[in-house]
Each structure stands twice: as structure tokens, then as C-alpha cells.
Design a protein around this motif. Sequence first.
Motif, mmCIF file in Angstrom:
data_model
loop_
_atom_site.group_PDB
_atom_site.id
_atom_site.type_symbol
_atom_site.label_atom_id
_atom_site.label_comp_id
_atom_site.label_asym_id
_atom_site.label_seq_id
_atom_site.Cartn_x
_atom_site.Cartn_y
_atom_site.Cartn_z
ATOM 1 N N LYS A 225 0.801 -1.220 0.000
ATOM 2 C CA LYS A 225 0.000 0.000 0.000
ATOM 3 C C LYS A 225 0.837 1.275 0.000
ATOM 4 O O LYS A 225 0.322 2.353 -0.293
ATOM 5 N N SER A 226 2.116 1.171 0.318
ATOM 6 C CA SER A 226 2.973 2.359 0.211
ATOM 7 C C SER A 226 3.257 2.674 -1.258
ATOM 8 O O SER A 226 3.469 3.829 -1.625
ATOM 9 N N LEU A 227 3.245 1.644 -2.118
ATOM 10 C CA LEU A 227 3.425 1.835 -3.553
ATOM 11 C C LEU A 227 2.091 2.045 -4.263
ATOM 12 O O LEU A 227 2.028 2.728 -5.286
ATOM 13 N N TYR A 228 1.037 1.403 -3.703
ATOM 14 C CA TYR A 228 -0.298 1.494 -4.305
ATOM 15 C C TYR A 228 -1.331 1.882 -3.248
ATOM 16 O O TYR A 228 -2.107 1.055 -2.783
ATOM 17 N N PRO A 229 -1.337 3.162 -2.891
ATOM 18 C CA PRO A 229 -2.384 3.636 -1.979
ATOM 19 C C PRO A 229 -3.741 3.525 -2.665
ATOM 20 O O PRO A 229 -3.835 3.376 -3.893
#
Length: 276
Positions: free
Chosen positions: A136-140
Motif C-alpha cells: 500500500k505504500s506503492l499502491y495507496p
Amino acid sequence: MLRFVLLCQLFAGLTLTGNGFADESNPTPLILAHRGGAYEFEENTMQGFQTCYERGIRGFETDIRMTKDGVLVLLHDDTLDRTHDASGAVEDKTADQLKDVRTKQGQSFLLLDDFLKYFQDKPGVYLELEMKTSNKSLYPDARIAEYCQKLYAAAKQYKPTGSDYLFTSFDERPLVAMRQQDADWPIAIIASKPLSTEFIERAERLQATHIACKISGTSRDLVQKAQAQGFKVNGWPGHEVKDYYLAIGLGLDVACTDIPTAIQQTKENLSAKIEK
């Protein structure tokens, strides 16, 4: 015993159905080249996908990520470090910055468009497009919609008639987004665990059409239960030929393997011995 089952199936002259899946008259699972045959070729490279296709493989799995400027590419890991001559996340790079990136053995970095264009004139292929958005840090959440819209558009544009293209993920968010875009497009939920009643219920809640589970620990009874509810079941990982024998014994629809051509050759050799 499982070897004997395979011999019997080959002796009976069974062939794959049009979409490559097993059915009642053909219990042999589809061979799915995981990352294009990751133990036989450099993973997620055109060399692997093309060689597998030329050797008769018709099932392929790959991993889709999105660059900083919104271009879809093929890469499994969160970073380039393990597989390429570069470092860091593709999500932090532009497509232009990836033009000169090569695999450890010198192959070109593969864009999704180039991958799909290769299969555009090859009907009868089954592709699993894994959406690598779990980090989720790359794909919020705010990035999921753009990612899914672009992936859906590309798959729809290049998919030939008579082929099955499947969106898969460990992450529920893109599966929900894809289902909202298209109520009928096949999707699969993946989990690093054997098939269970809870897993089947989760797939049902997500309106999935396929389930991808760990082959070890999965029972034939649960496979049959999932299939009775309309799901196709994919077992992974497959690192040895004996894993494919297990997939046959379990009655799986798809056997995801890193050694697809070795399995294909084993089947062909057994078939040739029987014909003699």
C-alpha cells in the motif's frame, strides 16, 4: 499411483478443451507457465513466454506493476534489484528511465503492451494477469482506480477472440475495482494457503470466478466443492513434475508451475511410450 493416473489419461488420448481447462472428459489440468517459466528462463521475459508458446504451452502467468508516469510493466518484486541491472521500485521511475534497464542476462525490460501484442494474434491462450498492488505504500487506495482502468483497457484491446484473460491478485482492492468495471470478466483471488471453506466463501463474496490456492494441504473434497459452486481452481506453486501429478490427483483446473516445458516434455514422452 498418480503417475499411473496420468498414464491412463494419456492412453485414453485425452486432449485439452478449447480454453485449455480440464473438464469431465479431460481431467488433465492446464499447464500454467508461472512468470513465463521462472525456473527454466529468466522470469517475466519475452524469451520465456515465446519459448513456452513455441513448445506448446498455452497458459501463462505474469505480474503487472505501474510506473510513476502510469505505464504498465511486468515485474514481480517490489524492486528491480533481484532480477535486473537496476535498483529501486518501478513505481518510483518513469517509463523512459526504464528503457535501458536490462535483466541480469541482458534481456529488455518488458512493458505490458509488448507482452500483450505478442499474444494478440494467438487465440486459444489463457493469461493470468496478476495485479501486484498489495504494497500500500506503492499502491495507496487513490492509485488503484487508475491502475485498474489502464489494465482493463489494455487487456480488452489486445485480447484475441477465443482466449481467456484473467485478472488475479492477493489484494482485494483491485479485484473489487475490476468487478465494478466489468461484471463478467473473470477474476481470481490468490492466497498463500490451501483451499478451505473460508477461502471459497471469500471468493464468493468478491464475485470471483477462479481461486488460486497453495497445492500443498489442499484436499480433493474441497476442490470438488469449489468446482460444484462454479469456481475454477488453480494450485501453486509447482516446482517439480511430481507437483503436476498431485494437481491431477486433486482434480485441479489449472496447475501453476515454474517448469512448464519440463512437464510438457514429460507428458509427451509418456504419450510416446504408450503409443509404442
